[in-house]
Design an enzyme around this catalytic site. Structure first.
Site, PDB file in Angstrom:
ATOM      1  N   LYS A  80      11.152   8.702   9.975  1.00  0.00           N
ATOM      2  CA  LYS A  80      10.484   8.276   8.859  1.00  0.00           C
ATOM      3  C   LYS A  80      10.403   9.193   7.844  1.00  0.00           C
ATOM      4  CE  LYS A  80       6.654   5.504   6.992  1.00  0.00           C
ATOM      5  NZ  LYS A  80       5.248   4.699   7.390  1.00  0.00           N
ATOM      6  N   SER A 155       4.716  -0.026   5.939  1.00  0.00           N
ATOM      7  CA  SER A 155       5.527   0.640   5.326  1.00  0.00           C
ATOM      8  C   SER A 155       6.905   1.449   5.959  1.00  0.00           C
ATOM      9  CB  SER A 155       4.686   1.853   4.681  1.00  0.00           C
ATOM     10  OG  SER A 155       4.186   2.772   5.693  1.00  0.00           O
ATOM     11  N   SER A 179       1.589  -0.257   9.710  1.00  0.00           N
ATOM     12  CA  SER A 179       2.752   0.227   9.079  1.00  0.00           C
ATOM     13  C   SER A 179       3.915   0.335  10.002  1.00  0.00           C
ATOM     14  CB  SER A 179       2.780   1.641   8.248  1.00  0.00           C
ATOM     15  OG  SER A 179       2.272   1.318   7.203  1.00  0.00           O
TER      16      SER A 179
END
Length: 487
Positions: A80, A155, A179
């Site tokens: 990420k 997210s 997330s």
């Protein structure tokens, strides 16, 4: 080669050890898959080919010399883009960090490199990890591999989509209020949030420091257990890191669960679920019954306050953490400032997106003079009561289950103009972050449109081994996890 990319990490590891394929070939296959799909999906912000291929070469050298491989060596992983990897851009999908190059490695990144895991790229996300749909990226939206017109969840949408589309076999995300688990649910894969403090946050760009936790995305529970083992451990660079030995989480996967008590969270199955999600929950309950578990209805009376508590605490901490992005030391600086105050205000106005600005303003208000006691302090007190509810429930049951989300993936843009509707997407996941307990989302079926449904399983603090065991037994009772997005 695409068939090999569809295998789990455990299967790919076996192929590497048997010399059916080299680590370099597997990594190059991942890059070919990314080249084929990334334009459609918007999964990656940047690729790290040189780093990944150098790591893969080291794996092949070890295999050639007959040396034992570290856990998950040679298996392609997406990181990420809010986790630092030295020499690569770390943008948090924000214009304010668009050209920021990491001068150091996050602790988890170093652990991956030490285990010879090739990091193929930095995955797209909601800006600064703020969002539930991955539509808040400053660069481009991420799309769901199961349906390109739908969101992948946020997210960590890029991380989830990369695993669901077989661009990477593994990925890491961060989970502040769901997330990891929400995108895992929407993309039909496994996503796991560990106990707070189990994994170091050093080198993760902070959103809400008392809630953030890094965790794995995989296509099987076994792979998630192994990836958590790789990234876990005490870190003196993170004051919230727990000083505990690293467990071999996969060791207890096949333990018998007969007689275990499974708590069904009453507040999360009573209303607001779509018909398909409700049916999947009923089927999940029947599955645990068939595995010899006792089903107990559990009430968490203060769960209904979780959204309110979260959006005070998370925004307050975000307001504080994001104060460092001011154009002075690093990141974007406005070219149009006449004085210092203008430089600060214009840099932040031009560098941050609307959702980030919204949360900074909400948090700054909650922390302001005269409101701190009414909002932030009260939210912390309520957080303690939510945590107490969980403690009491785990005195009665071994795990808690609920839908990961009341609905499946929605259309791109469907909730973009209604922040409150978007925030309610996290209704089932937020409380685990408030209480600091581990949680996982595993595939539990499909809706009438063929979109994945996730089952959330929660366990007491530091009981990841139990969580993986209960998840694995459910997973093996079905073939949901074997079904891949047709893209």
């Amino acid at each position: 080669m695409n068939e090999l990319l569809k295998k789990t990490a455990a299967e790919q590891s076996k192929a590497l050890k048997n010399k059916e394929i080299s680590a370099v070939e597997l990594t190059q296959a991942a890059f070919e898959r990314i080249d084929e799909l990334d334009e459609k999906l918007g999964t990656f912000n940047s690729l790290t080919k040189e780093t990944a291929l150098n790591t893969a070469k080291k794996v092949d050298e070890k295999i050639a010399q007959g040396e034992e491989l570290p856990l998950l060596a040679g298996i392609p992983l997406a990181l990420k883009d809010n986790m630092n990897l030295v020499g690569s851009k770390t943008t948090a999908s924000s214009k304010i960090l668009e050209n920021f190059v990491s001068p150091f490695n996050a602790t988890i990144t170093q652990k991956l490199l030490d285990n010879l895991v090739p990091i193929v790229g930095k995955a797209n996300l909601d800006e600064f990890a703020m969002g539930s749909s991955n539509e808040n990226s400053a660069f481009r939206k991420v799309r769901n591999p199961w349906d390109l017109n739908k969101v992948p969840g946020g997210s960590s949408g890029g991380s989830a989509a990369s695993v669901a589309s077989c661009e990477a076999t593994l990925a890491l995300g961060s989970d502040t209020g769901g997330s990891i688990r929400l995108p895992a649910s929407f993309c039909g894969i496994v996503g796991m949030k560990p106990t707070y403090g189990r994994v170091s946050r050093y080198g993760l760009i902070a959103f809400a420091s008392s809630l953030d936790q890094i965790g794995p995305f995989t296509r099987s529970v076994e792979d998630a257990a192994n990836l958590l083992e790789v990234i876990s451990g005490h870190d003196p660079k993170d004051s919230t890191s727990l000083n505990l030995p690293v467990e071999h989480f996969a060791a207890g996967l096949n333990n018998d669960i007969k007689g275990k008590k499974v708590g069904v969270i009453k507040e999360l199955i009573s209303e607001g679920l779509t018909e398909d999600v409700s049916k999947a929950m009923e089927k999940a309950i029947e599955t645990y019954k068939s595995l010899g578990c006792e089903i107990v209805e559990i009430s968490l009376p203060r769960l209904k306050y979780s959204i309110g508590i979260y959006y005070i605490l998370a925004t307050a901490e975000c307001s504080s953490n994001l104060a460092r992005f001011d154009g002075v030391k690093y990141g974007y600086r406005t070219p149009n400032a006449k004085n210092l105050m203008e430089m600060y205000t214009k840099t932040r106005a031009e560098g941050f997106g609307p959702e980030v600005k919204r949360r900074i303003m909400l948090g700054t208000y909650a922390l302001s003079s005269g409101y701190y006691d009414a909002y932030y302090k009260k939210a912390q007190q309520m957080r303690a009561l939510v945590t107490e509810d969980f403690k009491k429930s785990f005195e009665q049951v071994d795990i808690l289950i609920s839908p990961t989300c009341p609905n499946t993936a929605f259309e791109l843009g469907a909730k973009a103009s209604d922040p409150l509707a978007m925030y309610l997407t996290d209704i089932a996941t937020i409380s685990a972050n408030l209480a600091g307990i581990p949680g996982i989302s595993i595939p539990a079926g499909f809706d009438k449109d063929g979109m994945p449904i996730g089952l959330q399983i929660l366990a007491p603090q530091l009981q990841e081994t139990r969580l993986f065991n209960m998840s694995y037994k459910f997973e093996q009772a079905h073939d949901y996890w074997k079904q891949l997005a047709n893209i």
